[in-house]
Scaffold this motif. Structure first.
Motif, PDB file in Angstrom:
ATOM      1  N   ASN A 138       0.826  -1.216   0.000  1.00 53.14           N
ATOM      2  CA  ASN A 138       0.000   0.000   0.000  1.00 53.14           C
ATOM      3  C   ASN A 138       0.852   1.254   0.000  1.00 53.14           C
ATOM      4  N   LEU A 139       1.922   1.235   0.796  1.00 50.37           N
ATOM      5  CA  LEU A 139       2.808   2.396   0.863  1.00 50.37           C
ATOM      6  C   LEU A 139       3.566   2.582  -0.444  1.00 50.37           C
ATOM      7  N   ILE A 140       3.967   1.485  -1.065  1.00 52.02           N
ATOM      8  CA  ILE A 140       4.662   1.545  -2.354  1.00 52.02           C
ATOM      9  C   ILE A 140       3.727   2.104  -3.430  1.00 52.02           C
ATOM     10  N   ASP A 141       2.438   1.729  -3.335  1.00 50.58           N
ATOM     11  CA  ASP A 141       1.462   2.177  -4.322  1.00 50.58           C
ATOM     12  C   ASP A 141       1.052   3.631  -4.146  1.00 50.58           C
ATOM     13  N   GLY A 142       1.578   4.283  -3.113  1.00 44.08           N
ATOM     14  CA  GLY A 142       1.320   5.718  -2.949  1.00 44.08           C
ATOM     15  C   GLY A 142       0.471   6.109  -1.767  1.00 44.08           C
ATOM     16  N   MET A 143       0.005   5.130  -0.989  1.00 39.42           N
ATOM     17  CA  MET A 143      -0.771   5.468   0.201  1.00 39.42           C
ATOM     18  C   MET A 143       0.160   5.953   1.301  1.00 39.42           C
ATOM     19  N   SER A 144      -0.160   7.080   1.903  1.00 39.86           N
ATOM     20  CA  SER A 144       0.668   7.595   2.998  1.00 39.86           C
ATOM     21  C   SER A 144       0.377   6.826   4.275  1.00 39.86           C
ATOM     22  N   LYS A 145       1.273   6.936   5.250  1.00 30.15           N
ATOM     23  CA  LYS A 145       1.065   6.245   6.525  1.00 30.15           C
ATOM     24  C   LYS A 145      -0.163   6.796   7.249  1.00 30.15           C
ATOM     25  N   LYS A 146      -0.396   8.091   7.073  1.00 36.83           N
ATOM     26  CA  LYS A 146      -1.588   8.696   7.673  1.00 36.83           C
ATOM     27  C   LYS A 146      -2.851   8.116   7.046  1.00 36.83           C
ATOM     28  N   GLU A 147      -2.854   7.975   5.712  1.00 36.18           N
ATOM     29  CA  GLU A 147      -4.010   7.400   5.024  1.00 36.18           C
ATOM     30  C   GLU A 147      -4.210   5.942   5.420  1.00 36.18           C
ATOM     31  N   PHE A 148      -3.104   5.233   5.664  1.00 37.08           N
ATOM     32  CA  PHE A 148      -3.199   3.839   6.074  1.00 37.08           C
ATOM     33  C   PHE A 148      -3.949   3.722   7.401  1.00 37.08           C
ATOM     34  N   ILE A 149      -3.573   4.543   8.384  1.00 35.02           N
ATOM     35  CA  ILE A 149      -4.257   4.515   9.685  1.00 35.02           C
ATOM     36  C   ILE A 149      -5.697   4.981   9.543  1.00 35.02           C
ATOM     37  N   LEU A 150      -5.911   6.010   8.728  1.00 41.46           N
ATOM     38  CA  LEU A 150      -7.281   6.502   8.541  1.00 41.46           C
ATOM     39  C   LEU A 150      -8.170   5.443   7.899  1.00 41.46           C
ATOM     40  N   SER A 151      -7.597   4.656   6.984  1.00 47.89           N
ATOM     41  CA  SER A 151      -8.387   3.599   6.352  1.00 47.89           C
ATOM     42  C   SER A 151      -8.856   2.583   7.382  1.00 47.89           C
ATOM     43  N   LYS A 152      -7.989   2.278   8.349  1.00 49.47           N
ATOM     44  CA  LYS A 152      -8.369   1.348   9.419  1.00 49.47           C
ATOM     45  C   LYS A 152      -9.432   1.979  10.325  1.00 49.47           C
ATOM     46  N   PHE A 153      -9.259   3.255  10.617  1.00 44.88           N
ATOM     47  CA  PHE A 153     -10.212   3.935  11.506  1.00 44.88           C
ATOM     48  C   PHE A 153     -11.564   4.092  10.824  1.00 44.88           C
ATOM     49  N   TYR A 154     -11.573   4.364   9.534  1.00 46.18           N
ATOM     50  CA  TYR A 154     -12.841   4.454   8.805  1.00 46.18           C
ATOM     51  C   TYR A 154     -13.575   3.109   8.837  1.00 46.18           C
ATOM     52  N   THR A 155     -12.800   2.021   8.759  1.00 48.47           N
ATOM     53  CA  THR A 155     -13.392   0.683   8.840  1.00 48.47           C
ATOM     54  C   THR A 155     -14.012   0.445  10.210  1.00 48.47           C
ATOM     55  N   ILE A 156     -13.314   0.904  11.242  1.00 47.48           N
ATOM     56  CA  ILE A 156     -13.828   0.798  12.609  1.00 47.48           C
ATOM     57  C   ILE A 156     -15.132   1.580  12.747  1.00 47.48           C
ATOM     58  N   LEU A 157     -15.154   2.807  12.243  1.00 46.78           N
ATOM     59  CA  LEU A 157     -16.366   3.623  12.301  1.00 46.78           C
ATOM     60  C   LEU A 157     -17.500   2.967  11.514  1.00 46.78           C
ATOM     61  N   PHE A 158     -17.159   2.354  10.397  1.00 48.58           N
ATOM     62  CA  PHE A 158     -18.167   1.682   9.570  1.00 48.58           C
ATOM     63  C   PHE A 158     -18.804   0.520  10.331  1.00 48.58           C
ATOM     64  N   PHE A 159     -17.973  -0.323  10.931  1.00 46.19           N
ATOM     65  CA  PHE A 159     -18.500  -1.465  11.683  1.00 46.19           C
ATOM     66  C   PHE A 159     -19.310  -1.004  12.892  1.00 46.19           C
ATOM     67  N   ALA A 160     -18.827   0.036  13.581  1.00 44.52           N
ATOM     68  CA  ALA A 160     -19.544   0.553  14.747  1.00 44.52           C
ATOM     69  C   ALA A 160     -20.898   1.127  14.331  1.00 44.52           C
ATOM     70  N   PHE A 161     -20.921   1.823  13.202  1.00 45.08           N
ATOM     71  CA  PHE A 161     -22.181   2.422  12.720  1.00 45.08           C
ATOM     72  C   PHE A 161     -23.162   1.348  12.275  1.00 45.08           C
ATOM     73  N   ILE A 162     -22.684   0.360  11.489  1.00 45.89           N
ATOM     74  CA  ILE A 162     -23.563  -0.700  11.006  1.00 45.89           C
ATOM     75  C   ILE A 162     -24.127  -1.500  12.176  1.00 45.89           C
ATOM     76  N   SER A 163     -23.288  -1.775  13.164  1.00 48.19           N
ATOM     77  CA  SER A 163     -23.731  -2.511  14.347  1.00 48.19           C
ATOM     78  C   SER A 163     -24.788  -1.718  15.111  1.00 48.19           C
ATOM     79  N   THR A 164     -24.558  -0.419  15.266  1.00 49.52           N
ATOM     80  CA  THR A 164     -25.518   0.438  15.970  1.00 49.52           C
ATOM     81  C   THR A 164     -26.848   0.502  15.225  1.00 49.52           C
ATOM     82  N   ALA A 165     -26.768   0.632  13.905  1.00 58.48           N
ATOM     83  CA  ALA A 165     -27.986   0.675  13.087  1.00 58.48           C
ATOM     84  C   ALA A 165     -28.740  -0.660  13.185  1.00 58.48           C
ATOM     85  N   PHE A 166     -28.006  -1.760  13.250  1.00 56.45           N
ATOM     86  CA  PHE A 166     -28.619  -3.085  13.357  1.00 56.45           C
ATOM     87  C   PHE A 166     -29.354  -3.224  14.687  1.00 56.45           C
ATOM     88  N   VAL A 167     -28.703  -2.803  15.771  1.00 57.67           N
ATOM     89  CA  VAL A 167     -29.323  -2.875  17.101  1.00 57.67           C
ATOM     90  C   VAL A 167     -30.530  -1.943  17.175  1.00 57.67           C
TER      91      VAL A 167
END
Length: 278
Positions: free
Chosen positions: A95-124
């Motif tokens: 990912n880093l070789i392909d041009g993703m910055s380290k900041k974008e890498f962490i943000l991608s993980k955090f966006y995934t966390i927010l996505f799962f938290a939101f979907i779970s909340t909407a489900f409940v």
């Protein structure tokens, strides 16, 4: 944001184990509805959980979010495995070789966390509405949509817990060891509380004022147990001379503490990626 989230979701969905865990997580959440069919027999008396008021509005928001939070470990395994796979398969470097910055890498993980938290909340939320309108004795709009602060607390709790798991996954790299360390951390918080209460302050109330700032304890305090809030439990307590004075509401202080830990774990995750030789 959409691009980064799409990349992470593709990684998860292409991993057979992660896909099974995600499906299993939402399947297990659905089993909360089966609580309505649980029957307790006391001699000739038969009691159904649904008749005890656990699915009454607005109590159902408290009960369902409290129960659903126990199953977050399924998605925690996905988050930790997601990080372990980055090192095992070399996708982090790619990912880093392909041009993703380290900041974008962490943000991608955090966006995934927010996505799962939101979907779970909407489900409940959806499941609670369905169960509530099926079993609740109170269906007035003002009552139905009161106490939604528990859903907000649930979302914050999941986000904080998954961010903690992200940090552990980055720190330790191996999913099994990261999950083991999570358990050790939990034990450590309680041992620390015991030491403070017994040997340092000689007062467990004072020790708890410190423990409530620990990350896992703070997350746990967002949604306290709902059992003693039931009318049947309060009636029984009053009959034996015990008065329950517990506070059940979601407090702004606990929310701030958990959000603070979320930001700390997110920063530490970025710091590890930024400084570590990948």
């Amino acid at each position: 944001m959409k691009r980064l989230l799409s990349i992470e979701l593709q990684k998860i969905w292409q991993n057979r184990s992660s896909k099974i865990l995600v499906i299993l997580y939402f399947a297990v959440l659905s089993f909360i509805a089966l609580i309505a069919s649980i029957e307790i027999e006391i001699g000739p008396i038969k009691l159904y959980f649904a008749d005890m008021g656990i699915f009454n509005f607005p109590y159902i928001w408290h009960f369902n979010t409290y129960i659903a939070a126990f199953f977050k470990i399924f998605l925690a395994v996905v988050i930790v495995s997601m990080m372990a796979n980055e090192y095992s398969y070399g996708t982090l470097k790619q990912n880093l070789i392909d041009g993703m910055s380290k900041k974008e890498f962490i943000l991608s993980k955090f966006y995934t966390i927010l996505f799962f938290a939101f979907i779970s909340t909407a489900f409940v939320f959806s499941m609670s509405l369905l169960l509530g309108y099926s079993f609740s004795a109170f269906n007035e709009i003002g009552i139905v949509f009161s106490d939604l602060s528990y859903l907000v607390a649930y979302f914050i709790k999941l986000t904080a817990f998954f961010t903690f798991c992200l940090f552990l996954g980055l720190l330790i790299r191996k999913s099994a060891f990261a999950l083991g360390f999570l358990f050790v951390w939990f034990i450590g918080e309680n041992i620390s509380y015991g030491i403070l209460g017994r040997f340092v302050f000689n007062d467990f109330d004072t020790a708890y004022q410190i423990k409530r700032f620990y990350p896992l304890e703070a997350m746990n305090n967002l949604i306290v147990e709902p059992w003693t809030r039931l009318k049947a439990v309060k009636t029984l307590s009053s009959q034996i001379g015990e008065e329950i004075t517990k506070q059940y509401n979601v407090t702004f202080t606990n929310v701030l503490i958990v959000i603070g830990w979320t930001l700390i774990f997110l920063f530490l995750s970025y710091y590890i990626v930024k400084k570590r030789d990948l």
